[in-house]
Design a protein around this motif. Structure first.
Motif, PDB file in Angstrom:
ATOM      1  N   GLY A  16       0.793  -1.227   0.000  1.00  0.00           N
ATOM      2  CA  GLY A  16       0.000   0.000   0.000  1.00  0.00           C
ATOM      3  C   GLY A  16       0.821   1.271   0.000  1.00  0.00           C
ATOM      4  O   GLY A  16       0.311   2.353   0.301  1.00  0.00           O
ATOM      5  N   SER A  17       2.094   1.134  -0.360  1.00  0.00           N
ATOM      6  CA  SER A  17       2.981   2.294  -0.319  1.00  0.00           C
ATOM      7  C   SER A  17       4.138   2.081  -1.273  1.00  0.00           C
ATOM      8  O   SER A  17       4.736   0.999  -1.307  1.00  0.00           O
ATOM      9  N   LEU A  18       4.485   3.140  -2.025  1.00  0.00           N
ATOM     10  CA  LEU A  18       5.620   3.033  -2.935  1.00  0.00           C
ATOM     11  C   LEU A  18       6.924   2.959  -2.161  1.00  0.00           C
ATOM     12  O   LEU A  18       7.849   2.238  -2.549  1.00  0.00           O
ATOM     13  N   SER A  19       7.007   3.689  -1.055  1.00  0.00           N
ATOM     14  CA  SER A  19       8.233   3.653  -0.261  1.00  0.00           C
ATOM     15  C   SER A  19       8.401   2.292   0.422  1.00  0.00           C
ATOM     16  O   SER A  19       9.513   1.755   0.505  1.00  0.00           O
ATOM     17  N   ALA A  20       7.289   1.725   0.916  1.00  0.00           N
ATOM     18  CA  ALA A  20       7.364   0.399   1.543  1.00  0.00           C
ATOM     19  C   ALA A  20       7.732  -0.652   0.502  1.00  0.00           C
ATOM     20  O   ALA A  20       8.478  -1.596   0.790  1.00  0.00           O
ATOM     21  N   ALA A  21       7.207  -0.490  -0.712  1.00  0.00           N
ATOM     22  CA  ALA A  21       7.562  -1.416  -1.790  1.00  0.00           C
ATOM     23  C   ALA A  21       9.041  -1.306  -2.107  1.00  0.00           C
ATOM     24  O   ALA A  21       9.706  -2.323  -2.339  1.00  0.00           O
ATOM     25  N   ALA A  22       9.563  -0.084  -2.099  1.00  0.00           N
ATOM     26  CA  ALA A  22      10.988   0.108  -2.360  1.00  0.00           C
ATOM     27  C   ALA A  22      11.827  -0.575  -1.292  1.00  0.00           C
ATOM     28  O   ALA A  22      12.866  -1.185  -1.588  1.00  0.00           O
TER      29      ALA A  22
END
Length: 315
Positions: A16-22
């Motif tokens: 649910g987050s681009l930063s968490a995915a990164a």
């Protein structure tokens, strides 16, 4: 679209987050954002709604996620299979197959599998469906593939597929090869019917009672091989799964006809013991079997389709 974009999308969807995915992928958030923008531009639709809290999938994103999971699973399975091939997977397999499947589908599977996995020992059991299911329940077989009519404790059944049947007749019967037939419009059949443990038997008997199949005489032979050779030497007929008909298309002693009516079919199931999962070698062997069965099904449908689109007249 490439696998990296698919992996980035799945990570963003699940976190649910681009930063968490990164963080999950050990890359930068701007890099993930750029890949998502490129993916959306390529697909021509928005996959996420950007919010202050992160990203929320759109309806298109929800559907795309399911497809991406299937892609990643297929890639992972392919990588595992190639790694197994590289290191030389070893072990043993003990499996049972319905007689028709063993006769028509299994030889091609065995030829491919033994070539690619020379360190795996294979034992193929034969017998009636209920005997093989019982043996699977007792742990003597890793799995059984076929049809069965009685419930058994200790096994779990997974539906493999529903497949067409064909009419196999001795050449003396005089039918035109591969012409689709409506059985009730044929002259009364001398019909060799499957044994009582075969799941096709009650469907054939019901069709006879309802007049969809008109018979002159019937005979029941437990042995598939004996019944098959009996038909090939006489003017008798038998109703058998398509894979047997497909294999016998070049046999000048037999005539093969797709059945238009009645609507008969065979259901095939995978039977495994409930108390233990399939081993990696057994799962691979079963996967190879499924691939060959699917290939044969597609070949049968390709051959039959032009004939089924014709005008049958009074056949």
């Amino acid at each position: 679209m490439d696998l990296r974009q698919i992996r980035y999308f799945v990570a963003a969807y699940e976190t649910g987050s681009l930063s968490a995915a990164a963080g999950r992928l050990n890359c930068t958030a701007p890099g993930v954002s750029q890949q998502m923008s490129s993916l959306e531009a390529r697909l021509g639709t928005r996959l996420f709604e950007r919010t202050s809290r992160g990203v929320d999938p759109t309806a298109a994103g929800n559907r795309f996620y399911i497809r991406c999971l299937a892609v990643l699973k297929a890639v992972s399975e392919a990588e595992i299979e190639l790694q197994d091939f590289k290191i030389g997977l070893s072990g043993s397999i003990s499996a049972g197959f319905a007689p028709g499947l063993a006769r028509s589908v299994l030889p091609q599977v065995l030829a491919r599998f033994t070539r690619e996995f020379p360190r795996i020992d294979i034992e193929i059991a034969s017998g009636t469906a209920d005997v093989l299911v019982s043996e699977t329940s007792a742990g003597g077989l890793d799995f059984y593939v076929g049809q069965f009519t009685q419930e058994h404790l200790g096994v779990m059944a997974t539906h493999v597929g529903r497949y067409p049947v064909s009419l196999l007749s001795g050449a003396r019967r005089g039918l035109a090869p591969m012409q689709p037939v409506r059985l009730k419009n044929l002259a009364p059949l001398k019909l060799s019917v499957p044994s009582g443990t075969n799941s096709l038997r009650p469907r054939i008997e019901e069709a006879i009672r309802s007049g969809e199949i008109v018979v002159e005489r019937t005979i029941s032979i437990d042995s598939l091989s004996a019944g098959f050779h009996f038909v090939s030497q006489t003017d008798w007929s038998s109703i058998l799964p398509f894979w047997i008909g497909l294999q016998e298309l070049g046999n000048d002693r037999l005539t093969i006809n797709p059945i238009e009516q009645p609507a008969l079919h065979v259901d095939v199931a995978l039977i495994v013991p409930t108390r233990r999962p399939m081993t990696r070698p057994s799962q691979l062997f079963y996967d190879y079997f499924r691939q060959e069965l699917q290939r044969m099904d597609e070949e049968w449908r390709r051959i039959v389709s032009p004939a089924l689109s014709a005008d049958y007249g009074s056949v």
